[in-house]
Design a protein around this motif. Structure first.
Motif: not given
Length: 496
Positions: A372-381
């Motif tokens: 509801r507050h943010a979608g999935p986040v992509t982590l590159s590392g």
């Protein structure tokens, strides 16, 4: 009403289900989340009932089923029915009981069911009868209805938040029950007073006044002549039922003493209502990050409070992680070291495990339950570490991106202890900033922190309870109705 005739070895069953359930989270809790213990397994949850311990030897114990779930979303009706039915079936198969220890939290929410702990105890009473004595232990963030008080004979709760006395509370509940049954005599009188105040736990920590002083008064009331136990609940703010509010129950054999002590505690709580404040400095997430960067105190802890999995948050809200990764201060590897705990993603963990420690990886995490507050986040590392075998997370991985060490878990997990980090090869003492999905810091983290700020972030356990949208709480209620008149805080007596 008297208890059954005194026995040197009364027969006592053990049963109960414990969870905090946020009605403002889209998550749902299933039966497996309770990790049910059955039969002899139940004793593993009570060190004071280990073989050879005095309380173990004082009665014939018949454990039925107990379960404790990590706080989360509400239970489906089917989950509640499944677990409740099994408890009833196990109790029905037992011989006649002298007593029952009912071990609950008190903040369970179930689809289509109000006051589920009282509903369950009502079904239990149909099996064990009204003569058997019931002793209930609870969390002070539980909710105490008149029906629950009516159905139980002895009822008590924790007196510290964070809850450092939970084991003592359970032991007190069991000891009170054993002493009542072994001694015989009448069941006690109970004085119940609902207090029209509903506050988040982070405003009622017993580390600070006024909660500290109020719970000292609870302990003082317990030792007064004619009183067996005194208990004060602050209630659970993230559910939405008429029972959600503070409450006092005092139990004893002196009717007048019980009533006066309950009224004293209730009036003291009501008088102090405006003095409750957050346990740490608060601000927006951005303000907390700014404060952490400017502070010379290391490590500086930030509570990402709105998605706290130990209060009922889904644990996978990505809003805080997204905001953190957007800050330019943390994009370079030589930037301020930040530990972020945590976000669940089974697919992200699987990809990191497949890549292996030291390998570059790109994964998409979070927002599978609460988007509801943010979608999935992509982590590159780079995969920094992998840890298998955690009882909650199962598998944990750390992905380093810039100067951020982001913990990704197979299943959601609370981070309360130093070893939660060191098991992953992380040193929170050497970090500049540690961000944890939590409200008030648990004791180990509290001792570790040199700086601390509670960020008022969104999620299923938003600390700003006025913006959650309660519809079914009983009004008027502080702080929803700040100009409400003084309530009637007279004791309602339940006599045997």
């Amino acid at each position: 009403m008297s208890v059954t005739s005194p026995k040197p070895y009364p027969t006592i069953a053990i049963a109960g289900l414990a969870i905090e359930s946020s009605a403002f989270s889209p998550a749902r809790t299933d039966a497996a989340a309770f990790h049910p213990r059955r039969g002899a397994e139940v004793f593993g949850g009570y060190p004071f009932l280990a073989p050879g311990e005095p309380l173990r030897e004082a009665a014939d114990w018949l454990p039925a089923l107990t379960g404790k779930a990590l706080p989360g979303g509400i239970l489906t009706a089917a989950t509640f029915a499944e677990l409740a039915d099994e408890i009833i079936d196990r109790l029905r198969a037992m011989p006649a009981l002298d007593g029952l220890y009912f071990d609950i939290h008190g903040a369970m929410s179930v689809e289509g069911v109000d006051d589920p702990e009282a509903v369950l105890l009502g079904r239990i009473r149909e099996v064990i009868g009204t003569d058997a004595a019931v002793s209930t232990s609870m969390d002070l963030h539980g909710n105490v209805s008149a029906r629950l008080v009516e159905l139980t004979d002895l009822i008590t709760t924790d007196r510290t938040a964070p809850h450092e006395d939970t084991a003592l509370t359970k032991e007190r509940a069991v000891r009170n029950l054993v002493e009542l049954l072994v001694g015989g005599g009448p069941k006690p009188v109970k004085a119940w007073i609902p207090i029209p105040v509903l506050l988040p736990g982070e405003k009622t920590s017993t580390r600070l006044e006024p909660a500290k002083g109020l719970y000292e008064q609870v302990a003082a009331a317990e030792v007064l002549p004619g009183i067996l136990d005194a208990a004060l609940w602050v209630g659970y703010a993230w559910a939405d039922e008429p029972r959600n509010r503070a409450a006092v129950v005092v139990t004893g054999h002196d009717r007048e003493a019980v009533a006066l002590a309950a009224e004293h505690l209730a009036c003291a709580f009501w008088t102090a209502r405006a003095a409750f404040d957050f346990v740490a400095p608060t601000g927006s997430y951005s303000e907390a990050l700014d404060a952490a960067l400017l502070s010379p105190d290391r490590p500086f802890f930030i509570s990402d409070s709105g998605d706290n999995p130990t209060a009922g948050g889904a644990g996978d809200v990505t809003w805080g992680l997204r905001e953190l990764l957007a800050r330019p201060e943390f994009r370079a590897e030589d930037g301020p070291v930040v530990i972020y705990a945590s976000v669940p993603s089974a697919s992200g963990v699987a990809a990191a495990v497949a890549a292996g420690v030291g390998a570059p990886v790109t994964v998409t995490v979070g927002a599978e339950v609460d988007d509801r507050h943010a979608g999935p986040v992509t982590l590159s590392g780079v995969v920094y570490s992998i840890h298998h075998g955690d009882s909650d997370a199962l598998v944990e991985v750390v992905i380093r991106t810039g100067s951020v060490f982001a913990i990704v878990t197979e299943h959601r997990k609370p981070y309360h202890h130093e070893h939660d980090f060191t098991d992953l090869g992380l040193d929170p003492r050497a970090a500049d900033i540690v961000i944890v999905k939590i409200g008030y810091l648990e004791p180990e983290l509290f001792d570790l922190a040199r700086g601390w700020m509670l960020a008022l972030t969104p999620g299923g356990v938003d600390q700003d309870i006025l913006r959650l949208g309660h519809r079914r709480i009983e009004r008027p209620l502080h702080p929803f109705d700040p100009d409400m008149p003084d309530p009637d805080l007279g004791a309602r007596l339940f006599e045997p």
